[in-house]
Enzyme design. Structure first.
Site, PDB file in Angstrom:
ATOM      1  N   SER A  93       0.702  -1.093   0.048  1.00 35.69           N
ATOM      2  CA  SER A  93       0.117  -0.037   0.053  1.00 35.69           C
ATOM      3  C   SER A  93       0.946   1.259   0.078  1.00 35.69           C
ATOM      4  O   SER A  93       1.741   1.557   1.025  1.00 35.69           O
ATOM      5  CB  SER A  93      -0.887   0.187   1.204  1.00 35.69           C
ATOM      6  N   HIS A  96      -1.717  -1.578  -4.060  1.00 36.56           N
ATOM      7  CA  HIS A  96      -2.987  -1.205  -3.315  1.00 36.56           C
ATOM      8  C   HIS A  96      -3.034   0.440  -3.070  1.00 36.56           C
ATOM      9  O   HIS A  96      -2.054   1.051  -2.676  1.00 36.56           O
ATOM     10  CB  HIS A  96      -2.855  -2.198  -2.227  1.00 36.56           C
ATOM     11  N   ASP A 142      -5.048   3.453  -1.452  1.00 43.04           N
ATOM     12  CA  ASP A 142      -6.126   3.641  -0.510  1.00 43.04           C
ATOM     13  C   ASP A 142      -6.567   5.024  -0.745  1.00 43.04           C
ATOM     14  O   ASP A 142      -5.901   5.998  -0.861  1.00 43.04           O
ATOM     15  CB  ASP A 142      -5.342   3.792   0.902  1.00 43.04           C
ATOM     16  N   MET A 202      -9.290   8.048   0.257  1.00 43.35           N
ATOM     17  CA  MET A 202     -10.041   8.445   1.628  1.00 43.35           C
ATOM     18  C   MET A 202     -10.585   9.903   1.116  1.00 43.35           C
ATOM     19  O   MET A 202      -9.820  10.534   0.477  1.00 43.35           O
ATOM     20  CB  MET A 202      -8.977   8.653   2.772  1.00 43.35           C
ATOM     21  N   HIS A 224      -8.846   0.683  -3.031  1.00 43.35           N
ATOM     22  CA  HIS A 224      -9.845   0.483  -1.649  1.00 43.35           C
ATOM     23  C   HIS A 224     -10.422   1.773  -1.549  1.00 43.35           C
ATOM     24  O   HIS A 224      -9.744   2.834  -0.868  1.00 43.35           O
ATOM     25  CB  HIS A 224      -8.783   0.096  -0.867  1.00 43.35           C
ATOM     26  N   MET A 262     -12.271   4.194   0.319  1.00 44.75           N
ATOM     27  CA  MET A 262     -12.880   4.649   1.825  1.00 44.75           C
ATOM     28  C   MET A 262     -13.394   5.857   1.899  1.00 44.75           C
ATOM     29  O   MET A 262     -12.989   7.010   2.315  1.00 44.75           O
ATOM     30  CB  MET A 262     -11.629   4.548   2.820  1.00 44.75           C
ATOM     31  N   MET A 305     -10.774  -5.893   6.863  1.00 43.32           N
ATOM     32  CA  MET A 305      -9.634  -4.823   7.293  1.00 43.32           C
ATOM     33  C   MET A 305      -9.506  -5.576   8.872  1.00 43.32           C
ATOM     34  O   MET A 305     -10.221  -5.913   9.594  1.00 43.32           O
ATOM     35  CB  MET A 305     -10.693  -3.534   7.575  1.00 43.32           C
ATOM     36  N   ASP A 336      -6.175  -6.770   5.329  1.00 45.47           N
ATOM     37  CA  ASP A 336      -5.652  -5.088   5.066  1.00 45.47           C
ATOM     38  C   ASP A 336      -5.392  -4.568   6.377  1.00 45.47           C
ATOM     39  O   ASP A 336      -6.621  -4.195   7.062  1.00 45.47           O
ATOM     40  CB  ASP A 336      -6.375  -4.376   4.211  1.00 45.47           C
TER      41      ASP A 336
HETATM   42  C1  DX5 Z   1      -5.857   1.616   6.375  1.00 50.06           C
HETATM   43  C2  DX5 Z   1      -5.643   1.183   4.700  1.00 50.06           C
HETATM   44  C3  DX5 Z   1      -4.595   0.217   4.691  1.00 50.06           C
HETATM   45  C4  DX5 Z   1      -3.187   0.775   5.255  1.00 50.06           C
HETATM   46  C5  DX5 Z   1      -2.500  -0.488   5.458  1.00 50.06           C
HETATM   47  O1  DX5 Z   1      -7.071   2.600   6.159  1.00 50.06           O
HETATM   48  O2  DX5 Z   1      -6.685   0.325   4.099  1.00 50.06           O
HETATM   49  O3  DX5 Z   1      -4.393  -0.320   3.580  1.00 50.06           O
HETATM   50  O4  DX5 Z   1      -2.558   1.511   4.327  1.00 50.06           O
HETATM   51  O5  DX5 Z   1      -1.175   0.084   6.210  1.00 50.06           O
HETATM   52  P1  DX5 Z   1      -0.439  -0.999   7.203  1.00 50.06           P
HETATM   53  O6  DX5 Z   1      -0.017  -2.086   6.573  1.00 50.06           O
HETATM   54  O7  DX5 Z   1       0.760   0.022   7.760  1.00 50.06           O
HETATM   55  O8  DX5 Z   1      -1.442  -1.160   8.418  1.00 50.06           O
HETATM   56 ZN    ZN Z   2      -6.425  -0.241   2.345  1.00 43.82          ZN
END
Ligand code: DX5
Ligand code: ZN
Length: 224
Positions: free
Chosen positions: A9, A34, A36, A38, A67, A69, A138, A177
């Site tokens: 990620s 990956h 993320d 947000m 992903h 969010m 998650m 994740d």
């Molecule tokens: C959190 C994300 C994850 C995050 C994982 O909201 O969805 O993908 O980046 O990071 P680590 O592996 O550091 O928990």
């Molecule tokens: Zn994620």
């Protein structure tokens, strides 16, 4: 057995040089990137959107796993698909018509996944399981990388596997994740997870290539 896949990620990477951050894990053997996404509403953080992903698409052929969010993901999925993502997961409580959205994502040739927060039970997948390509479990609360792994979420894996068997959907992939590292990845892999997201355990390492190599080795260790 399905192939195990490592998905670093970039949330844990240096945002001033995302292209290089992707290249280094690609060269080390990462299988998926990956991403993320947000929006500051679904989660208390804001990250990247389609324009950044479109730029990153030019520098690698690795599959992009978005992903989302974000609230109302249906408003933006086409922008992400146009930017070049290959997989999209969203959270069930972020949208009203999840089935419609899953069908739309798939109609555009992109894999569709449902993400479960630590507090979301597997039972919420009972009806949508027939239609999806993967489930993202998650193992931290979404919003930030570098959080502590919540071991209780592992209880969901046998429940999800049973649901997959009961519904004839053993082809659904399981992604995990949050807080995945070299000390827990083997156990989680042996429980039947297919895709491992790793943020800080890759990008926080002094040697990122070595970190990818070790995670891949440990996710493929099996007891005979
Ligand atoms: C959190 C994300 C994850 C995050 C994982 O909201 O969805 O993908 O980046 O990071 P680590 O592996 O550091 O928990
Ligand atoms: Zn994620």
């Amino acid at each position: 057995m399905k192939q195990k896949l490592l998905a670093p990620s970039i949330l844990a990477g240096d945002f001033s040089k995302l292209g290089e951050e992707i290249k280094v894990v690609e060269e080390a053997g990462a299988d998926i990137i990956h991403l993320d996404v947000m929006d500051g509403r679904y989660v208390p953080n804001i990250t990247i959107g389609p324009p950044v992903i479109k730029s990153l698409r030019k520098i690698t052929n690795l599959p992009f796993d978005a992903h989302l969010m974000i609230v109302e993901p249906e408003k933006y999925v086409d922008d992400f698909i146009d930017a070049g993502v290959n997989m999209i997961s969203f959270h069930l409580d972020a949208t009203i018509h999840a089935h419609r959205l899953v069908e739309h994502i798939k109609s555009r040739g992109v894999k569709a996944g449902i993400a479960l927060n630590p507090s979301n039970p597997v039972s919420t997948l009972e009806e949508i399981i027939h239609f999806i390509d993967y489930v993202l479990i998650m193992s931290v609360n979404p919003g930030f990388s570098g959080q502590k792994f919540i071991p209780e979420v592992l209880n969901k894996i046998p429940k999800l596997k049973k649901l997959m068997e009961d519904t004839g959907r053993t082809d659904v992939l399981i992604e995990i994740d949050g807080g995945i590292n070299k000390d827990n990845i083997t156990q989680i892999s042996q429980m039947g997870v297919d895709i491992f997201v790793a943020g800080s355990s890759v990008y926080g390492a002094s040697d990122k290539k070595e970190a990818v190599r070790i995670l891949k080795e440990k996710m493929n260790v099996f007891v005979v």
